[in-house]
Motif scaffolding. Structure first.
Motif, PDB file in Angstrom:
ATOM      1  N   TYR A  56     -20.493  24.682  84.174  1.00  0.00           N
ATOM      2  CA  TYR A  56     -20.582  23.304  84.646  1.00  0.00           C
ATOM      3  C   TYR A  56     -21.184  23.186  86.051  1.00  0.00           C
ATOM      4  O   TYR A  56     -21.410  22.088  86.532  1.00  0.00           O
ATOM      5  CB  TYR A  56     -19.203  22.645  84.617  1.00  0.00           C
ATOM      6  N   SER A  73     -15.387  26.628  88.408  1.00  0.00           N
ATOM      7  CA  SER A  73     -14.816  25.300  88.205  1.00  0.00           C
ATOM      8  C   SER A  73     -13.324  25.318  88.475  1.00  0.00           C
ATOM      9  O   SER A  73     -12.663  26.341  88.312  1.00  0.00           O
ATOM     10  CB  SER A  73     -15.037  24.852  86.760  1.00  0.00           C
ATOM     11  N   SER A  81      -9.671  18.882  93.860  1.00  0.00           N
ATOM     12  CA  SER A  81     -11.056  19.363  93.754  1.00  0.00           C
ATOM     13  C   SER A  81     -11.426  19.708  92.313  1.00  0.00           C
ATOM     14  O   SER A  81     -12.105  20.690  92.057  1.00  0.00           O
ATOM     15  CB  SER A  81     -11.267  20.581  94.659  1.00  0.00           C
ATOM     16  N   TYR A  82     -10.983  18.870  91.384  1.00  0.00           N
ATOM     17  CA  TYR A  82     -11.295  19.070  89.971  1.00  0.00           C
ATOM     18  C   TYR A  82     -12.808  19.028  89.766  1.00  0.00           C
ATOM     19  O   TYR A  82     -13.514  18.223  90.355  1.00  0.00           O
ATOM     20  CB  TYR A  82     -10.627  17.980  89.133  1.00  0.00           C
ATOM     21  N   GLY A  83     -13.324  19.938  88.952  1.00  0.00           N
ATOM     22  CA  GLY A  83     -14.745  19.944  88.616  1.00  0.00           C
ATOM     23  C   GLY A  83     -15.420  21.227  89.036  1.00  0.00           C
ATOM     24  O   GLY A  83     -14.770  22.230  89.330  1.00  0.00           O
ATOM     25  N   GLY A 102     -14.826  21.014  92.444  1.00  0.00           N
ATOM     26  CA  GLY A 102     -15.809  19.939  92.430  1.00  0.00           C
ATOM     27  C   GLY A 102     -16.271  19.587  93.832  1.00  0.00           C
ATOM     28  O   GLY A 102     -15.978  18.504  94.327  1.00  0.00           O
ATOM     29  N   ARG A 104     -19.500  19.869  96.990  1.00  0.00           N
ATOM     30  CA  ARG A 104     -20.951  19.880  97.181  1.00  0.00           C
ATOM     31  C   ARG A 104     -21.283  20.786  98.356  1.00  0.00           C
ATOM     32  O   ARG A 104     -20.744  20.625  99.450  1.00  0.00           O
ATOM     33  CB  ARG A 104     -21.478  18.480  97.467  1.00  0.00           C
TER      34      ARG A 104
END
Length: 149
Positions: A56, A73, A81-83, A102, A104
């Motif tokens: 992902y 992930s 910080s899901y993702g 999750g 950047r």
């Protein structure tokens, strides 16, 4: 876009199929999904050894990824910080770094060896660890290996 299944090896670039990518994952002890969104193939200066990239995750162009890196992930929906990470363009990720959740990572970011990154990093930044602590002892340390107990 699917992983443009290329890898650096012995100074050359080889184009490989998804099936061969699976075999590479086994051979090098890595885990790179053909579903990972990679804009342009990263450079792997030390090969694919121990590299894990979540299916992902998203990785920009011109990135350099050293050995034993995890771009993983966070699958716990109730956490902050899901993702999966989104890595910007022209990032340098040092050996042993862990980028989780999750978050950047901006463009032109340097992440030092063994850093654990679980928060956003702005463009044009460097991430490093504090220096190692030295703990002196007033006794001789026994560092022999006694096998499995």
């Amino acid at each position: 876009m699917l992983l443009n299944a290329k890898y650096a090896s012995g100074g050359g670039i080889k184009l490989i199929s998804k099936l061969k990518l699976h075999n590479l994952n086994n051979k090098f002890g890595c885990g790179i999904s053909p579903m990972t969104d990679i804009e342009a193939c990263p450079e792997f200066p030390h090969g694919l050894y121990g590299i894990f990239i979540s299916r992902y995750a998203k990785i920009g162009k011109g990135c350099v990824i050293f050995q034993q890196v995890t771009i993983g992930s966070n699958s716990i929906k109730t956490s902050g910080s899901y993702g999966a990470p989104v890595i910007g363009d022209y990032c340098y990720i040092g050996s042993g770094a862990k980028i989780i959740g999750g978050i950047r990572i901006g463009n032109n970011v340097r992440i030092g060896a063994n850093c654990i990154v679980c928060t956003d990093v702005p463009d044009n930044s460097t991430v490093v660890l504090e220096k190692a602590r030295i703990i002196p002892h007033d006794y001789k340390l026994d560092n022999r290996f006694y096998g499995n107990i």
